[in-house]
Design a protein around this motif. Structure first.
Motif, PDB file in Angstrom:
ATOM      1  N   MET A  60       0.988  -1.139   0.019  1.00 55.74           N
ATOM      2  CA  MET A  60       0.010   0.068  -0.038  1.00 55.74           C
ATOM      3  C   MET A  60       0.949   1.106  -0.005  1.00 55.74           C
ATOM      4  O   MET A  60       2.150   1.110   0.555  1.00 55.74           O
ATOM      5  N   PRO A  77      -4.090   0.529  -1.879  1.00 53.76           N
ATOM      6  CA  PRO A  77      -3.654  -0.709  -2.076  1.00 53.76           C
ATOM      7  C   PRO A  77      -2.862  -0.548  -3.573  1.00 53.76           C
ATOM      8  O   PRO A  77      -3.575  -0.093  -4.610  1.00 53.76           O
ATOM      9  N   SER A  80      -4.779  -2.478  -6.593  1.00 53.72           N
ATOM     10  CA  SER A  80      -6.214  -2.220  -6.535  1.00 53.72           C
ATOM     11  C   SER A  80      -6.578  -2.019  -7.980  1.00 53.72           C
ATOM     12  O   SER A  80      -6.223  -1.660  -8.846  1.00 53.72           O
TER      13      SER A  80
END
Length: 119
Positions: A60, A77, A80
């Motif tokens: 992250m 993240p 993501s």
């Protein structure tokens, strides 16, 4: 179990190859997919990377920007599916990996010097 982990890591390796290299102190644009009902749009979040943490699929990063003289931080993240793309606008010259001291700074003091590469 190991086969599943290897499969997920191989899938993430392809996604990771698309993303640019960036670290703490860099100014980046994060293009985020925003869903509002049935519609979807892209919103840009531009700011300074304060930290990167973890590794692998759970990595992250935190981006901080000043909006109307109020500090706004978002944690993303890295892998993501809501992140369309990441652009690195400028590299920052910093001596540490976590820039939490920027939270207490305002104006010019909250800026990070640009890294100038010598030829």
């Amino acid at each position: 179990m190991n086969e599943l982990i290897k499969f997920v890591e191989a899938e993430n390796a392809a996604r990771r190859a698309e993303l640019p290299e960036f670290s703490a102190g860099d100014t980046i644009n994060v293009y985020i997919k925003i869903r509002e009902g049935a519609k979807e749009r892209i919103q840009v979040f531009q700011g300074t990377v304060i930290q990167r943490r973890n590794s692998g699929a759970g990595e992250m990063f935190t981006v901080r920007k000043i909006s109307n003289s109020i500090g706004v931080e978002k944690i993303f993240p890295l892998l993501s599916p809501n992140i369309e793309k990441i652009e690195v606008l400028r590299r920052g010259k910093v001596r540490r990996a976590r820039l939490f001291y920027l939270r207490g700074k305002q104006g010019r003091a909250a800026k990070v010097r640009e890294l100038v590469k010598k030829k």
